[in-house]
Motif scaffolding. Structure first.
Motif, mmCIF file in Angstrom:
data_model
loop_
_atom_site.group_PDB
_atom_site.id
_atom_site.type_symbol
_atom_site.label_atom_id
_atom_site.label_comp_id
_atom_site.label_asym_id
_atom_site.label_seq_id
_atom_site.Cartn_x
_atom_site.Cartn_y
_atom_site.Cartn_z
ATOM 1 N N ASP B 11 0.845 -1.196 0.000
ATOM 2 C CA ASP B 11 0.000 0.000 0.000
ATOM 3 C C ASP B 11 0.874 1.238 0.000
ATOM 4 O O ASP B 11 1.954 1.238 0.608
ATOM 5 C CB ASP B 11 -0.911 0.023 1.232
ATOM 6 N N SER B 12 0.431 2.275 -0.675
ATOM 7 C CA SER B 12 1.174 3.529 -0.687
ATOM 8 C C SER B 12 0.197 4.684 -0.858
ATOM 9 O O SER B 12 -1.006 4.478 -1.058
ATOM 10 C CB SER B 12 2.198 3.521 -1.831
ATOM 11 N N TYR B 13 0.746 5.896 -0.796
ATOM 12 C CA TYR B 13 -0.059 7.094 -1.002
ATOM 13 C C TYR B 13 0.495 7.876 -2.184
ATOM 14 O O TYR B 13 1.682 7.762 -2.519
ATOM 15 C CB TYR B 13 -0.064 7.966 0.260
ATOM 16 N N GLU B 14 -0.342 8.658 -2.773
ATOM 17 C CA GLU B 14 0.082 9.478 -3.899
ATOM 18 C C GLU B 14 1.308 10.317 -3.545
ATOM 19 O O GLU B 14 1.387 10.867 -2.446
ATOM 20 C CB GLU B 14 -1.056 10.426 -4.302
ATOM 21 N N GLY B 15 2.237 10.395 -4.475
ATOM 22 C CA GLY B 15 3.420 11.222 -4.292
ATOM 23 C C GLY B 15 4.579 10.519 -3.625
ATOM 24 O O GLY B 15 5.699 11.043 -3.622
ATOM 25 N N GLN B 16 4.341 9.338 -3.060
ATOM 26 C CA GLN B 16 5.418 8.604 -2.397
ATOM 27 C C GLN B 16 6.214 7.776 -3.402
ATOM 28 O O GLN B 16 5.743 7.472 -4.493
ATOM 29 C CB GLN B 16 4.849 7.695 -1.318
ATOM 30 N N GLU B 17 7.428 7.431 -2.997
ATOM 31 C CA GLU B 17 8.235 6.502 -3.777
ATOM 32 C C GLU B 17 7.921 5.087 -3.298
ATOM 33 O O GLU B 17 7.837 4.828 -2.097
ATOM 34 C CB GLU B 17 9.721 6.794 -3.593
ATOM 35 N N VAL B 18 7.743 4.173 -4.250
ATOM 36 C CA VAL B 18 7.442 2.784 -3.904
ATOM 37 C C VAL B 18 8.587 1.897 -4.395
ATOM 38 O O VAL B 18 9.022 2.006 -5.540
ATOM 39 C CB VAL B 18 6.117 2.330 -4.551
ATOM 40 N N ASN B 19 9.058 1.057 -3.502
ATOM 41 C CA ASN B 19 10.112 0.106 -3.842
ATOM 42 C C ASN B 19 9.582 -1.311 -3.662
ATOM 43 O O ASN B 19 9.182 -1.689 -2.562
ATOM 44 C CB ASN B 19 11.344 0.318 -2.966
ATOM 45 N N ILE B 20 9.577 -2.088 -4.710
ATOM 46 C CA ILE B 20 9.123 -3.477 -4.653
ATOM 47 C C ILE B 20 10.338 -4.376 -4.866
ATOM 48 O O ILE B 20 10.996 -4.308 -5.901
ATOM 49 C CB ILE B 20 8.064 -3.776 -5.731
ATOM 50 N N THR B 21 10.604 -5.201 -3.879
ATOM 51 C CA THR B 21 11.771 -6.074 -3.939
ATOM 52 C C THR B 21 11.375 -7.470 -4.406
ATOM 53 O O THR B 21 10.315 -7.979 -4.039
ATOM 54 C CB THR B 21 12.451 -6.154 -2.567
ATOM 55 N N CYS B 22 12.237 -8.052 -5.192
ATOM 56 C CA CYS B 22 12.002 -9.384 -5.737
ATOM 57 C C CYS B 22 13.224 -10.251 -5.465
ATOM 58 O O CYS B 22 14.358 -9.800 -5.626
ATOM 59 C CB CYS B 22 11.739 -9.273 -7.232
ATOM 60 N N SER B 23 12.984 -11.483 -5.059
ATOM 61 C CA SER B 23 14.067 -12.425 -4.809
ATOM 62 C C SER B 23 14.115 -13.456 -5.932
ATOM 63 O O SER B 23 13.076 -13.995 -6.316
ATOM 64 C CB SER B 23 13.834 -13.116 -3.455
ATOM 65 N N HIS B 24 15.314 -13.696 -6.441
ATOM 66 C CA HIS B 24 15.504 -14.707 -7.497
ATOM 67 C C HIS B 24 16.835 -15.396 -7.249
ATOM 68 O O HIS B 24 17.816 -15.185 -7.983
ATOM 69 C CB HIS B 24 15.415 -14.110 -8.900
ATOM 70 N N ASN B 25 16.870 -16.220 -6.217
ATOM 71 C CA ASN B 25 18.111 -16.837 -5.747
ATOM 72 C C ASN B 25 18.775 -17.738 -6.770
ATOM 73 O O ASN B 25 19.981 -17.927 -6.737
ATOM 74 C CB ASN B 25 17.839 -17.628 -4.462
ATOM 75 N N ASN B 26 17.981 -18.346 -7.655
ATOM 76 C CA ASN B 26 18.537 -19.314 -8.610
ATOM 77 C C ASN B 26 18.719 -18.724 -10.004
ATOM 78 O O ASN B 26 18.721 -19.470 -10.981
ATOM 79 C CB ASN B 26 17.636 -20.549 -8.677
ATOM 80 N N ILE B 27 18.897 -17.448 -10.087
ATOM 81 C CA ILE B 27 19.024 -16.802 -11.393
ATOM 82 C C ILE B 27 20.244 -17.337 -12.135
ATOM 83 O O ILE B 27 21.294 -17.562 -11.546
ATOM 84 C CB ILE B 27 19.083 -15.269 -11.229
ATOM 85 N N ALA B 28 20.090 -17.562 -13.427
ATOM 86 C CA ALA B 28 21.166 -18.109 -14.248
ATOM 87 C C ALA B 28 21.899 -16.984 -14.976
ATOM 88 O O ALA B 28 21.409 -15.864 -15.086
ATOM 89 C CB ALA B 28 20.596 -19.099 -15.254
ATOM 90 N N THR B 29 23.053 -17.336 -15.503
ATOM 91 C CA THR B 29 23.910 -16.351 -16.159
ATOM 92 C C THR B 29 23.202 -15.648 -17.316
ATOM 93 O O THR B 29 23.380 -14.452 -17.544
ATOM 94 C CB THR B 29 25.189 -17.025 -16.673
ATOM 95 N N ASN B 30 22.364 -16.395 -18.046
ATOM 96 C CA ASN B 30 21.702 -15.835 -19.222
ATOM 97 C C ASN B 30 20.387 -15.135 -18.909
ATOM 98 O O ASN B 30 19.713 -14.653 -19.804
ATOM 99 C CB ASN B 30 21.428 -16.930 -20.242
ATOM 100 N N ASP B 31 20.018 -15.093 -17.635
ATOM 101 C CA ASP B 31 18.735 -14.494 -17.261
ATOM 102 C C ASP B 31 18.849 -12.993 -17.056
ATOM 103 O O ASP B 31 19.807 -12.508 -16.446
ATOM 104 C CB ASP B 31 18.215 -15.128 -15.958
#
Lengths: 114, 112
Positions: B11-31
């Protein structure tokens, strides 16, 4: 960018019938993709539609249930066969843009099976 | 393809900065890390893509640490129209980034 249209936008169908969804791209593309999005869920890839060859299906999806046609480089159809209420979903097609690093999606076909 | 994990909702309010974090522990070299946005009754729309460090476009910024096991999508000064579901994906360069595996997505609600 690529502009993608789908027909129909929505339909309500009876159990046991089939529905064919059309996807049209405004440019020629080698591959097109079909996704399913169940209510409130994320997208799941059904198959890759290759021009000139049979579609490639993902695990859990079979050709008898979801036959796909790809008659030319701008068009594809997905048929949902012998429908049941569990097939009620949004079906989306996608195709790459010229830069190839992004996919463009159609607006989706909302299917309700009674 | 590597699986991604992200918060179900924010949830956020107008005018704020939003940061969404994503985890991808098994990411490969070509990804490559790729983010899509989906509004109700529409198909997903590409937002941004990156391999490492920082990428910025007119819509968002994407921060990727050196180990590439996570990434953060930053939306500056959100408005009500940014209310949508945001999907983090890892896309394989060898497939031309075309075969996409969507995770659960983060449902962002922006309030006045």
């Amino acid at each position: 960018s690529a502009v993608i249209s789908q027909k129909p936008s929505r339909d309500i169908c009876q159990r046991g019938t089939s529905l064919t969804i059309q996807c049209q791209v405004d440019s020629q593309v080698t591959m097109m993709f079909w996704y399913r999005q169940q209510p409130g869920q994320s997208l799941t890839l059904i198959a890759t539609a290759n021009q000139g060859s049979e579609a490639t299906y993902e695990s859990g999806f079979v050709i008898d249930k979801f036959p796909i046609s790809r008659p030319n480089l701008t068009f594809s159809t997905l048929t949902v066969s012998n429908m049941s209420p569990e097939d009620s979903s949004i079906y989306l097609c996608s195709a790459p843009g010229r830069e190839n690093n992004e996919q463009f999606f159609g607006p989706g076909t909302r299917l309700t099976v009674l | 393809l590597a699986k991604t994990t992200q918060p179900i909702s924010m949830d956020s309010y107008e005018g704020q900065e939003v940061n969404i974090t994503c985890s991808h522990n098994n990411i490969a070299t070509n990804d490559y890390i790729t983010w899509y946005q989906q509004f109700p009754s529409q198909g997903p729309r590409f937002i941004i893509q990156g391999y490492k460090t920082k990428v910025t476009n007119e819509v968002a910024s994407l921060f990727i640490p050196a180990d590439r096991k996570s990434s953060t999508l930053s939306l500056p000064r959100v408005s009500l129209s940014d209310t949508a579901v945001y999907y983090c994906l890892v896309a394989d360069m060898n497939t031309g980034f075309q075969k996409l595996v969507f995770g659960t997505g983060t449902r962002l609600l922006v309030s006045p």
